[in-house]
Write a protein that holds these residues in place. Structure first.
Motif, PDB file in Angstrom:
ATOM      1  N   VAL A   6       0.844  -1.194   0.000  1.00 46.21           N
ATOM      2  CA  VAL A   6       0.000   0.000   0.000  1.00 46.21           C
ATOM      3  C   VAL A   6       0.877   1.240   0.000  1.00 46.21           C
ATOM      4  CG1 VAL A   6      -1.809   1.228   1.270  1.00 46.21           C
ATOM      5  CG2 VAL A   6      -1.786  -1.275   1.259  1.00 46.21           C
ATOM      6  N   VAL A   7       0.471   2.236  -0.792  1.00 47.03           N
ATOM      7  CA  VAL A   7       1.200   3.499  -0.858  1.00 47.03           C
ATOM      8  C   VAL A   7       0.220   4.666  -0.779  1.00 47.03           C
ATOM      9  CG1 VAL A   7       3.156   2.621  -2.182  1.00 47.03           C
ATOM     10  CG2 VAL A   7       1.188   3.544  -3.376  1.00 47.03           C
ATOM     11  N   LEU A   8       0.733   5.773  -0.320  1.00 48.07           N
ATOM     12  CA  LEU A   8      -0.019   7.014  -0.258  1.00 48.07           C
ATOM     13  C   LEU A   8       0.491   7.887  -1.400  1.00 48.07           C
ATOM     14  CD1 LEU A   8      -2.100   8.460   1.572  1.00 48.07           C
ATOM     15  CD2 LEU A   8      -0.156   9.497   2.750  1.00 48.07           C
ATOM     16  N   PHE A   9      -0.426   8.424  -2.197  1.00 44.73           N
ATOM     17  CA  PHE A   9      -0.054   9.323  -3.285  1.00 44.73           C
ATOM     18  C   PHE A   9      -0.423  10.737  -2.896  1.00 44.73           C
ATOM     19  CE2 PHE A   9      -0.858  11.571  -7.306  1.00 44.73           C
ATOM     20  CZ  PHE A   9       0.361  11.381  -7.926  1.00 44.73           C
ATOM     21  N   ALA A  15       3.625  12.647  -6.232  1.00 45.63           N
ATOM     22  CA  ALA A  15       4.605  11.616  -5.889  1.00 45.63           C
ATOM     23  C   ALA A  15       4.003  10.624  -4.899  1.00 45.63           C
ATOM     24  CB  ALA A  15       5.844  12.256  -5.271  1.00 45.63           C
ATOM     25  N   TYR A  16       4.471   9.379  -4.999  1.00 46.99           N
ATOM     26  CA  TYR A  16       4.084   8.342  -4.058  1.00 46.99           C
ATOM     27  C   TYR A  16       5.019   8.362  -2.857  1.00 46.99           C
ATOM     28  CZ  TYR A  16       1.106   6.246  -7.648  1.00 46.99           C
ATOM     29  OH  TYR A  16       0.132   6.019  -8.577  1.00 46.99           O
ATOM     30  N   LYS A  17       4.466   8.097  -1.685  1.00 47.80           N
ATOM     31  CA  LYS A  17       5.259   7.944  -0.464  1.00 47.80           C
ATOM     32  C   LYS A  17       5.782   6.504  -0.416  1.00 47.80           C
ATOM     33  CE  LYS A  17       4.079  12.050   1.045  1.00 47.80           C
ATOM     34  NZ  LYS A  17       5.016  13.135   1.142  1.00 47.80           N
ATOM     35  N   VAL A  55      -3.325   0.392  -3.528  1.00 45.90           N
ATOM     36  CA  VAL A  55      -2.654  -0.907  -3.464  1.00 45.90           C
ATOM     37  C   VAL A  55      -1.912  -1.044  -4.783  1.00 45.90           C
ATOM     38  CG1 VAL A  55      -2.936  -3.407  -3.383  1.00 45.90           C
ATOM     39  CG2 VAL A  55      -4.395  -1.960  -1.979  1.00 45.90           C
ATOM     40  N   ILE A  56      -0.599  -1.256  -4.711  1.00 47.28           N
ATOM     41  CA  ILE A  56       0.195  -1.361  -5.936  1.00 47.28           C
ATOM     42  C   ILE A  56       0.663  -2.785  -6.211  1.00 47.28           C
ATOM     43  CG2 ILE A  56       0.924   1.050  -5.906  1.00 47.28           C
ATOM     44  CD1 ILE A  56       3.689   0.003  -4.855  1.00 47.28           C
ATOM     45  N   VAL A  68       3.537  -7.019  -8.630  1.00 49.46           N
ATOM     46  CA  VAL A  68       3.151  -5.621  -8.837  1.00 49.46           C
ATOM     47  C   VAL A  68       1.936  -5.581  -9.755  1.00 49.46           C
ATOM     48  CG1 VAL A  68       3.920  -3.381  -9.720  1.00 49.46           C
ATOM     49  CG2 VAL A  68       5.542  -4.874  -8.538  1.00 49.46           C
ATOM     50  N   ASN A  69       0.917  -4.828  -9.325  1.00 47.95           N
ATOM     51  CA  ASN A  69      -0.269  -4.658 -10.166  1.00 47.95           C
ATOM     52  C   ASN A  69       0.085  -3.872 -11.417  1.00 47.95           C
ATOM     53  OD1 ASN A  69      -1.612  -5.815  -8.015  1.00 47.95           O
ATOM     54  ND2 ASN A  69      -2.677  -3.946  -7.399  1.00 47.95           N
ATOM     55  N   GLU A  70      -0.559  -4.212 -12.519  1.00 47.24           N
ATOM     56  CA  GLU A  70      -0.340  -3.472 -13.754  1.00 47.24           C
ATOM     57  C   GLU A  70      -0.814  -2.024 -13.598  1.00 47.24           C
ATOM     58  OE1 GLU A  70      -1.660  -4.245 -18.245  1.00 47.24           O
ATOM     59  OE2 GLU A  70      -0.990  -6.048 -17.173  1.00 47.24           O
TER      60      GLU A  70
END
Length: 92
Positions: A6-9, A15-17, A55-56, A68-70
Protein backbone atom coordinates in the motif's frame (compact mmCIF):
# COMPACT_ATOMS: atom_id res chain seq x y z
CA UNK A 1 1.07 -14.87 4.25
CA UNK A 2 0.45 -12.56 1.32
CA UNK A 3 0.13 -8.89 2.25
CA UNK A 4 -0.96 -5.92 0.15
CA UNK A 5 1.64 -3.33 -0.81
CA UNK A 6 0.00 0.00 0.00
CA UNK A 7 1.20 3.50 -0.86
CA UNK A 8 -0.02 7.01 -0.26
CA UNK A 9 -0.05 9.32 -3.28
CA UNK A 10 0.35 13.05 -2.69
CA UNK A 11 -1.66 14.78 -5.43
CA UNK A 12 0.02 18.15 -4.79
CA UNK A 13 3.59 16.80 -4.94
CA UNK A 14 2.59 14.30 -7.67
CA UNK A 15 4.60 11.62 -5.89
CA UNK A 16 4.08 8.34 -4.06
CA UNK A 17 5.26 7.94 -0.46
CA UNK A 18 7.17 4.85 0.70
CA UNK A 19 5.12 1.62 0.63
CA UNK A 20 3.95 -0.25 3.69
CA UNK A 21 2.69 -3.80 4.16
CA UNK A 22 -0.42 -4.09 6.36
CA UNK A 23 -1.97 -7.53 6.92
CA UNK A 24 -5.08 -6.53 4.90
CA UNK A 25 -6.45 -3.54 2.99
CA UNK A 26 -9.01 -3.13 5.78
CA UNK A 27 -6.20 -2.57 8.27
CA UNK A 28 -4.62 -0.01 5.91
CA UNK A 29 -7.90 1.89 5.68
CA UNK A 30 -8.34 1.83 9.47
CA UNK A 31 -4.77 3.10 10.03
CA UNK A 32 -5.27 5.97 7.62
CA UNK A 33 -8.68 6.78 9.07
CA UNK A 34 -6.96 7.14 12.43
CA UNK A 35 -4.21 9.29 10.85
CA UNK A 36 -6.50 11.73 9.03
CA UNK A 37 -8.52 12.27 12.20
CA UNK A 38 -5.48 12.90 14.42
CA UNK A 39 -4.62 16.62 14.70
CA UNK A 40 -0.98 15.62 15.33
CA UNK A 41 -0.69 14.33 11.73
CA UNK A 42 -0.26 17.76 10.11
CA UNK A 43 -0.71 17.33 6.37
CA UNK A 44 -3.05 14.34 6.47
CA UNK A 45 -5.26 16.02 9.06
CA UNK A 46 -5.29 19.46 7.41
CA UNK A 47 -5.33 18.41 3.74
CA UNK A 48 -6.81 14.91 3.46
CA UNK A 49 -8.23 15.72 0.03
CA UNK A 50 -4.65 15.92 -1.30
CA UNK A 51 -3.90 12.24 -0.61
CA UNK A 52 -5.04 8.98 -2.19
CA UNK A 53 -4.38 5.50 -0.83
CA UNK A 54 -3.46 2.80 -3.38
CA UNK A 55 -2.65 -0.91 -3.46
CA UNK A 56 0.19 -1.36 -5.94
CA UNK A 57 0.71 -5.10 -5.50
CA UNK A 58 1.26 -7.85 -2.97
CA UNK A 59 4.16 -9.31 -1.04
CA UNK A 60 4.45 -12.86 0.23
CA UNK A 61 6.40 -12.76 3.48
CA UNK A 62 7.20 -16.50 3.32
CA UNK A 63 8.48 -16.75 -0.24
CA UNK A 64 9.75 -13.17 -0.54
CA UNK A 65 7.93 -12.86 -3.87
CA UNK A 66 6.48 -9.47 -4.75
CA UNK A 67 3.79 -9.06 -7.37
CA UNK A 68 3.15 -5.62 -8.84
CA UNK A 69 -0.27 -4.66 -10.17
CA UNK A 70 -0.34 -3.47 -13.75
CA UNK A 71 -2.51 -0.55 -12.62
CA UNK A 72 -2.57 0.73 -9.02
CA UNK A 73 -5.90 0.05 -7.26
CA UNK A 74 -7.28 3.13 -5.51
CA UNK A 75 -8.61 2.33 -2.05
CA UNK A 76 -9.73 5.81 -1.02
CA UNK A 77 -9.16 9.51 -1.09
CA UNK A 78 -8.18 10.34 2.48
CA UNK A 79 -10.94 12.96 2.77
CA UNK A 80 -13.45 10.10 2.64
CA UNK A 81 -11.87 8.75 5.83
CA UNK A 82 -12.54 11.93 7.84
CA UNK A 83 -15.07 11.43 10.61
CA UNK A 84 -16.99 13.98 12.61
CA UNK A 85 -17.08 14.00 16.38
CA UNK A 86 -20.62 12.90 17.16
CA UNK A 87 -20.95 14.13 20.73
CA UNK A 88 -18.11 16.69 21.03
CA UNK A 89 -16.55 14.57 23.75
CA UNK A 90 -19.67 14.56 25.94
CA UNK A 91 -20.90 11.10 26.79
CA UNK A 92 -24.64 10.75 27.22
Amino acid sequence: MEKPVVVLFDNVAQAYKDPFYPPTTGVALREFQDAVNDPNNGQLYKHPQDFDLYVIGSWDEQSGKMTVNEVPEKLANCSSLKTEVMNNGNDA
